[in-house]
Design a protein around this motif. Sequence first.
Motif, mmCIF file in Angstrom:
data_model
loop_
_atom_site.group_PDB
_atom_site.id
_atom_site.type_symbol
_atom_site.label_atom_id
_atom_site.label_comp_id
_atom_site.label_asym_id
_atom_site.label_seq_id
_atom_site.Cartn_x
_atom_site.Cartn_y
_atom_site.Cartn_z
ATOM 1 N N CYS A 1 0.838 -1.204 0.000
ATOM 2 C CA CYS A 1 0.000 0.000 0.000
ATOM 3 C C CYS A 1 0.870 1.249 0.000
ATOM 4 O O CYS A 1 1.813 1.353 0.776
ATOM 5 N N ALA A 2 0.522 2.180 -0.844
ATOM 6 C CA ALA A 2 1.246 3.455 -0.909
ATOM 7 C C ALA A 2 0.769 4.420 0.164
ATOM 8 O O ALA A 2 1.499 5.329 0.554
ATOM 9 N N ALA A 3 -0.460 4.243 0.635
ATOM 10 C CA ALA A 3 -1.033 5.146 1.634
ATOM 11 C C ALA A 3 -1.937 4.361 2.580
ATOM 12 O O ALA A 3 -2.526 3.353 2.190
ATOM 13 N N VAL A 4 -2.017 4.847 3.809
ATOM 14 C CA VAL A 4 -2.924 4.260 4.790
ATOM 15 C C VAL A 4 -3.679 5.373 5.496
ATOM 16 O O VAL A 4 -3.210 6.502 5.587
ATOM 17 N N ARG B 1 -1.815 11.279 18.506
ATOM 18 C CA ARG B 1 -0.972 11.732 17.401
ATOM 19 C C ARG B 1 0.416 11.111 17.371
ATOM 20 O O ARG B 1 1.093 11.150 16.355
ATOM 21 N N HIS B 2 0.893 10.516 18.438
ATOM 22 C CA HIS B 2 2.235 9.933 18.417
ATOM 23 C C HIS B 2 2.217 8.447 18.057
ATOM 24 O O HIS B 2 3.270 7.824 17.915
ATOM 25 N N TYR B 3 1.028 7.899 17.863
ATOM 26 C CA TYR B 3 0.900 6.477 17.521
ATOM 27 C C TYR B 3 1.633 6.144 16.226
ATOM 28 O O TYR B 3 2.381 5.171 16.158
ATOM 29 N N TRP B 4 1.446 6.939 15.199
ATOM 30 C CA TRP B 4 2.055 6.662 13.896
ATOM 31 C C TRP B 4 3.574 6.646 14.000
ATOM 32 O O TRP B 4 4.237 5.753 13.484
ATOM 33 N N PRO C 1 9.683 -0.192 14.880
ATOM 34 C CA PRO C 1 9.594 -1.628 14.615
ATOM 35 C C PRO C 1 9.277 -1.996 13.169
ATOM 36 O O PRO C 1 9.617 -3.080 12.727
ATOM 37 N N LEU C 2 8.644 -1.113 12.428
ATOM 38 C CA LEU C 2 8.207 -1.467 11.073
ATOM 39 C C LEU C 2 9.088 -0.901 9.968
ATOM 40 O O LEU C 2 8.964 -1.298 8.821
ATOM 41 N N GLY C 3 9.944 0.037 10.279
ATOM 42 C CA GLY C 3 10.777 0.645 9.251
ATOM 43 C C GLY C 3 10.010 1.673 8.453
ATOM 44 O O GLY C 3 9.085 2.298 8.970
ATOM 45 N N PRO C 4 10.352 1.852 7.170
ATOM 46 C CA PRO C 4 9.675 2.875 6.356
ATOM 47 C C PRO C 4 8.165 2.629 6.297
ATOM 48 O O PRO C 4 7.717 1.518 6.050
ATOM 49 N N LEU C 5 7.426 3.670 6.558
ATOM 50 C CA LEU C 5 5.971 3.559 6.570
ATOM 51 C C LEU C 5 5.374 4.192 5.318
ATOM 52 O O LEU C 5 5.948 5.115 4.752
ATOM 53 N N PRO C 6 4.202 3.716 4.882
ATOM 54 C CA PRO C 6 3.536 4.345 3.738
ATOM 55 C C PRO C 6 3.017 5.733 4.116
ATOM 56 O O PRO C 6 3.024 6.128 5.280
ATOM 57 N N PHE C 7 2.579 6.468 3.125
ATOM 58 C CA PHE C 7 1.965 7.784 3.317
ATOM 59 C C PHE C 7 0.783 7.609 4.264
ATOM 60 O O PHE C 7 -0.036 6.725 4.077
ATOM 61 N N CYS C 8 0.695 8.447 5.290
ATOM 62 C CA CYS C 8 -0.343 8.288 6.309
ATOM 63 C C CYS C 8 -1.278 9.484 6.351
ATOM 64 O O CYS C 8 -0.831 10.632 6.450
ATOM 65 N N ILE C 9 -2.570 9.197 6.308
ATOM 66 C CA ILE C 9 -3.609 10.213 6.444
ATOM 67 C C ILE C 9 -4.316 9.966 7.769
ATOM 68 O O ILE C 9 -4.949 8.930 7.965
#
Length: 100
Positions: A7-10, A20-23, A29-37
């Motif tokens: 997925c490119a975005a979540v 707000r600090h959850y992301w 632990p997950l490394g690079p994350l997708p674009f987050c909205i």
Amino acid sequence: RALRCGCAAVKLFPARALGRHYWRSLAGPLGPLPFCIAAGGLHPCDVSPWLEAGVDAVALGSALFAPNSDHRGIRSHLDPGLASVLGCLTEAAESDLLST
């Protein structure tokens, strides 16, 4: 799961309940994350803090057009043309609310 599926975005929902600090806490632990909205229960005054916390975008629903909303938090992150459009939209929405 979003990373495994490519997925490119979540959409982080409900953002207000997760905080707000959850992301940002997922990045370790997950490394690079997708674009987050971030979406769900947010208000105009939440835009700056959420962007500063690491999400890429903030979705606003009915709170965007609530009477007496403070839109400065949004406008500080927009290009001047978009900020002007937001101002026109909110003025029109407020005018409609007053006329009903």
